[in-house]
Design an enzyme around this catalytic site. Structure first.
Site, PDB file in Angstrom:
ATOM      1  N   MET A   1       0.827  -1.206   0.000  1.00 29.10           N
ATOM      2  CA  MET A   1       0.000   0.000   0.000  1.00 29.10           C
ATOM      3  C   MET A   1       0.862   1.258   0.000  1.00 29.10           C
ATOM      4  O   MET A   1       1.584   1.520   0.960  1.00 29.10           O
ATOM      5  CB  MET A   1      -0.935  -0.004   1.214  1.00 29.10           C
ATOM      6  CG  MET A   1      -1.887  -1.186   1.254  1.00 29.10           C
ATOM      7  SD  MET A   1      -3.003  -1.114   2.682  1.00 29.10           S
ATOM      8  CE  MET A   1      -4.005   0.328   2.251  1.00 29.10           C
ATOM      9  N   SER A   2       0.768   2.025  -1.073  1.00 27.33           N
ATOM     10  CA  SER A   2       1.526   3.276  -1.171  1.00 27.33           C
ATOM     11  C   SER A   2       0.782   4.445  -0.550  1.00 27.33           C
ATOM     12  O   SER A   2       1.359   5.500  -0.337  1.00 27.33           O
ATOM     13  CB  SER A   2       1.821   3.593  -2.638  1.00 27.33           C
ATOM     14  OG  SER A   2       0.617   3.936  -3.311  1.00 27.33           O
ATOM     15  N   GLY A   3      -0.502   4.274  -0.295  1.00 26.06           N
ATOM     16  CA  GLY A   3      -1.316   5.376   0.188  1.00 26.06           C
ATOM     17  C   GLY A   3      -2.108   6.041  -0.916  1.00 26.06           C
ATOM     18  O   GLY A   3      -2.929   6.917  -0.662  1.00 26.06           O
ATOM     19  N   GLY A   4      -1.893   5.621  -2.161  1.00 26.99           N
ATOM     20  CA  GLY A   4      -2.643   6.141  -3.292  1.00 26.99           C
ATOM     21  C   GLY A   4      -3.946   5.388  -3.490  1.00 26.99           C
ATOM     22  O   GLY A   4      -4.227   4.385  -2.824  1.00 26.99           O
ATOM     23  N   VAL A   5      -4.729   5.848  -4.457  1.00 28.77           N
ATOM     24  CA  VAL A   5      -6.049   5.256  -4.669  1.00 28.77           C
ATOM     25  C   VAL A   5      -5.959   3.827  -5.209  1.00 28.77           C
ATOM     26  O   VAL A   5      -6.778   2.964  -4.870  1.00 28.77           O
ATOM     27  CB  VAL A   5      -6.908   6.146  -5.598  1.00 28.77           C
ATOM     28  CG1 VAL A   5      -6.300   6.246  -6.989  1.00 28.77           C
ATOM     29  CG2 VAL A   5      -8.337   5.638  -5.670  1.00 28.77           C
ATOM     30  N   ASP A   6      -4.968   3.530  -6.040  1.00 27.33           N
ATOM     31  CA  ASP A   6      -4.901   2.219  -6.677  1.00 27.33           C
ATOM     32  C   ASP A   6      -4.688   1.092  -5.669  1.00 27.33           C
ATOM     33  O   ASP A   6      -5.477   0.139  -5.604  1.00 27.33           O
ATOM     34  CB  ASP A   6      -3.786   2.202  -7.735  1.00 27.33           C
ATOM     35  CG  ASP A   6      -4.019   3.211  -8.839  1.00 27.33           C
ATOM     36  OD1 ASP A   6      -5.188   3.395  -9.224  1.00 27.33           O
ATOM     37  OD2 ASP A   6      -3.045   3.819  -9.299  1.00 27.33           O
TER      38      ASP A   6
ATOM     39  N   LEU B   1       5.807   0.966   2.843  1.00 23.38           N
ATOM     40  CA  LEU B   1       7.243   1.161   3.020  1.00 23.38           C
ATOM     41  C   LEU B   1       7.555   2.628   3.250  1.00 23.38           C
ATOM     42  O   LEU B   1       7.124   3.489   2.489  1.00 23.38           O
ATOM     43  CB  LEU B   1       8.000   0.676   1.784  1.00 23.38           C
ATOM     44  CG  LEU B   1       7.784  -0.779   1.375  1.00 23.38           C
ATOM     45  CD1 LEU B   1       8.633  -1.105   0.151  1.00 23.38           C
ATOM     46  CD2 LEU B   1       8.107  -1.719   2.511  1.00 23.38           C
TER      47      LEU B   1
ATOM     48  N   CYS C   1      13.261   0.251  -7.901  1.00 22.08           N
ATOM     49  CA  CYS C   1      12.531   0.122  -6.637  1.00 22.08           C
ATOM     50  C   CYS C   1      11.656  -1.137  -6.657  1.00 22.08           C
ATOM     51  O   CYS C   1      11.630  -1.900  -5.681  1.00 22.08           O
ATOM     52  CB  CYS C   1      11.674   1.358  -6.395  1.00 22.08           C
ATOM     53  SG  CYS C   1      10.772   1.335  -4.833  1.00 22.08           S
TER      54      CYS C   1
ATOM     55  N   CYS D   1       9.338   9.530  -6.353  1.00 20.03           N
ATOM     56  CA  CYS D   1       8.932   9.833  -4.980  1.00 20.03           C
ATOM     57  C   CYS D   1       9.948  10.662  -4.195  1.00 20.03           C
ATOM     58  O   CYS D   1       9.573  11.430  -3.320  1.00 20.03           O
ATOM     59  CB  CYS D   1       8.600   8.548  -4.228  1.00 20.03           C
ATOM     60  SG  CYS D   1       9.995   7.437  -3.930  1.00 20.03           S
TER      61      CYS D   1
END
Length: 379
Positions: A26-31, A51, A119, A216
């Protein structure tokens, strides 16, 4: 919704969702948030993982980048909303060593690196994937727009259903072994609007969150400023010269230029437009010339990750299509293996602005399948 049209276990396991543990990156974005929410709603045993890739305090002041402090907060809120555990892993040192340092050194060497690929290759699909295995997960799911399909010889990588969202260029280095453990639930969606609609349906606060546009750790796309901070003295001035060595002007550091660049050269007043055709790092020179000098037909490629069914060296030539930049469509090419991990790629139509450090990704010309790829280097 594509996930709703899947069988009982939409991830392909022969057991109920409740008995299937999934780690979601989970990156925190919507996807990635939608992936986690959808799987949780379907009854999967979901664990969210985010992360922390660089300084948390600095990240809080930076908008629009993945894995920043605000994004960690957003990922945690999604987990709270959907009722599954969420953990933040400190990967700052690993990320710097595996991604940021190489990014800086590649730019200093005159290349144009793609750190998002490194990454995925060295952090997300290696270290995080191993963490998922340690948690006895059955698989790891991400919010990438790409498809994993089962073929006659095992899992295959395919382009996303939505060409505008396809992220296959950034995932070419995913190995066959990793594909066996990974899942990409969004790859079959027709549009990004479907993803946002699902986020709204689940009541997620990130439903209208803008997509990240920059690397990022590079604020506002200012690569040179980041490299100067990481490598003091990197922006030494030098000369701008033509292909005959005639001095046309001066620059404030080779790191401010990329092959194919036209704007911002500071050498106006010439009859014909000039482009950066070469970066001579050792002599601190930016070499410029006419556009036709950018055309490239033969490209040396190394560090190849091959995802074809037959061994890469089992044939002298592979007629495929290739992408040499993420924003360009695949173009017809012949790939000639030199070893298991090196090759010469011959483009049927020359491409402009091919730069060392970029990826060269291999595609089946007659289907959506991705056959891997490698890294462009100087011949």
């Amino acid at each position: 919704m594509a996930l709703d049209r899947q069988p009982l276990n939409s991830l392909g396991f022969d057991k109920a969702p409740a008995d299937t543990r999934v780690v979601v990156a989970m990156s925190g974005g919507v996807d990635s948030s939608v992936v986690a929410a959808e799987l949780a709603a379907q009854g999967y045993d979901v664990i969210g993982m985010t992360l922390q890739l660089y300084d948390h305090g600095a990240a809080l002041a930076k908008k629009g980048a993945c894995c920043a402090g605000r994004d960690i907060h957003d990922a945690r809120r999604v987990a709270e909303t959907m009722g599954f555990p969420h953990y933040v892993l400190d990967y700052e040192n690993a990320f710097r060593e595996a991604v940021i340092d190489e990014f800086a050194d590649s730019y200093l060497a005159g290349a144009t690196p793609v750190p998002c690929i490194r990454c995925n290759e060295r952090v997300k699909f290696r270290d995080l994937l191993e963490t998922a295995r340690d948690l006895d997960a059955d698989c790891m799911a991400t919010g990438h727009y790409i498809r994993r399909e089962t073929g006659a010889f095992g899992p295959e990588l395919h382009r996303a259903a939505d060409p505008a969202r396809d992220q296959s260029y950034f995932l070419f280095s995913t190995t066959a072994e990793q594909l066996g453990f990974l899942r990409f639930p969004l790859g079959g969606l027709a549009t990004k609007a479907e993803t946002r609609a699902l986020a709204a349906r689940h009541g997620l606060g990130v439903a209208d969150k803008p997509d990240s546009q920059d690397i990022c750790f590079v604020p506002n796309g200012d690569y040179a400023a980041v490299i100067e901070k990481l490598r003091p003295g990197a922006a030494d001035p030098g000369e701008i010269v033509d292909t005959e060595g005639r001095v046309l002007g001066r620059h404030e550091g080779v790191i401010h230029y990329t092959v194919g660049q036209r704007r911002g050269l500071g050498i106006g007043g010439l009859a014909d437009p000039l482009y950066v055709v070469k970066l001579d790092v050792e002599r601190r020179r930016v070499v410029v010339g006419p556009k036709e000098l950018l055309a490239t037909r033969r490209i040396p490629v190394r560090e190849i990750n091959w995802l074809g069914d037959a061994p890469f060296t089992s044939r002298s030539e592979w007629p495929l299509a290739v992408k040499v930049r993420s924003t360009r469509p695949p173009r017809e090419a012949i790939i000639r293996p030199l070893s298991d991990t090196t090759a010469e790629v011959e483009l049927m139509t020359p491409e402009e602005g091919v730069s060392p450090g970029q990826a060269c990704v291999f595609y089946d010309p007659d289907s959506t399948r991705v056959h891997g790829g490698g890294w462009i280097h100087r011949g």
